[in-house]
Scaffold this active site. Sequence first.
Site, PDB file in Angstrom:
ATOM      1  CG  ASP A 199      42.418  46.831  35.488  1.00  0.00           C
ATOM      2  OD1 ASP A 199      43.282  47.186  35.104  1.00  0.00           O
ATOM      3  OD2 ASP A 199      41.810  45.542  34.917  1.00  0.00           O
ATOM      4  CE  LYS A 203      43.856  43.125  34.804  1.00  0.00           C
ATOM      5  NZ  LYS A 203      42.540  43.536  36.050  1.00  0.00           N
ATOM      6  N   GLY A 301      43.777  41.791  44.449  1.00  0.00           N
ATOM      7  CA  GLY A 301      44.278  41.937  45.910  1.00  0.00           C
ATOM      8  C   GLY A 301      45.799  41.694  46.676  1.00  0.00           C
TER       9      GLY A 301
HETATM   10  N1  HSE Z   1      42.110  47.429  39.490  1.00  0.00           N
HETATM   11  C1  HSE Z   1      41.875  45.595  39.262  1.00  0.00           C
HETATM   12  C2  HSE Z   1      40.747  44.762  39.299  1.00  0.00           C
HETATM   13  C3  HSE Z   1      43.009  45.145  39.968  1.00  0.00           C
HETATM   14  O1  HSE Z   1      40.099  45.558  40.215  1.00  0.00           O
HETATM   15  O2  HSE Z   1      40.648  43.352  39.086  1.00  0.00           O
HETATM   16  C4  HSE Z   1      44.109  43.608  39.178  1.00  0.00           C
HETATM   17  O3  HSE Z   1      44.511  44.112  37.819  1.00  0.00           O
END
Ligand code: HSE
Length: 400
Positions: A199, A203, A301
């Site tokens: 994740d 990003k 959130g």
């Molecule tokens: N699961 C992601 C995080 C959500 O905890 O940053 C926001 O992108």
Amino acid sequence: MMDVFNIALLGFGNIGSGLAEVIERNRSRIDEALGDEICIKYVLDLRDLSDTPYAACAVHDFEIILNDPSVVLVCEMMGGLHPAFDYSMAALKAGKSVITSNKEVVAAEGTALLQTAKDHGVFYLYEAAVGGAVPILHAIRLFLAGTDIRRIDGILNGTTNYILTRMDNCAATFDEALAEAKKQGYAEVNPSADINGLDTCRKLCILIGAAWGQSLQPASVFYEGIDHITTEDHDFAKRCGGILKLAATALQQNDGSLAAAVSPCVVLDENPLQTVADVFNAVRIRAQDTGDLMFYGQGAGRYPTAGALVSDILDVACQRGVQRSWQTFTGKLIRYEDALWDWCLEIDDQKSFAALGLERAVILNRAEGRYDLFVPQISQKELAARLQGCSVLHQMRALN
Ligand code: HSE
């Protein structure tokens, strides 16, 4: 008399329903900023939404939205690559702007989506896909559009930052901290992409696209998560004068080549990212004219993400900001093991320090037959060669 600004929501989970709630709560303020009256005309979801105020506008068929010319903006909050990508592409081709919180789609297909938006004279905006409420993409798209960005460092995942903070400050176990992050709505439905660093890597690739117009697939960037982190790792980071964080870094070299990585790091005292705790995210950008800038806020959130989506709605409606296309990266991506990073190490002292040939290393601690060292600007490969014969008890990228 105000015109109506019709939007459609794709997905009515935590984020989609949060956006609807924020629009209702802030309606007069949003309408004033838009100069039009915002209307949620459709909500696409698998459920009939009969237990919500949106039952009358619930649809299950995306074609209804696509074929309604009065819908000017589609807010995609579905998660997953398909059908989110296909619906976004179709909406752009139909002349509707699209905004999204879906980092998987932006990281994988941003190049095609941005080009399609450009070809059809509409926007594809993704502020909510990176850093929750942190206005980093606005900063890159508006404030930094005229300067040369050289380096990006970020804490980009709220779930892992929350887990690491809880383990460090509250002696929570990994599982306890993860359960709490899920309860708060920070973690993904399947949190493995949070935990394994993917994740964060998605990003980082989105930030690289926005900053340099270069599109990298997350699979081509080195990423490592936090699943193997122990209390001893936190203790090691503290002994080095830092705090353990999952950090993302991208650097542009003078020849245009890029180094990029996501890994657990010792964030040292001088670095403002050290203070970023719990679900908060932050991005530090080093740009040629502005110097270092830091952007900070809640990284995950329902309401922080909805806040970012609302800001994109306003940018679409007010036609604000430069929208940069991405090109597939054809330059040199320096391999993780060859790039120059700073390191913190714990090694045994079987071999004399001088024999290591690490002239620029700084001894942070020496006790009980072990050293903690800070070693600046050396590749992982070169470091491994110098450390032959030592037993390396800890080794972590450092951010100072
Ligand atoms: N699961 C992601 C995080 C959500 O905890 O940053 C926001 O992108």
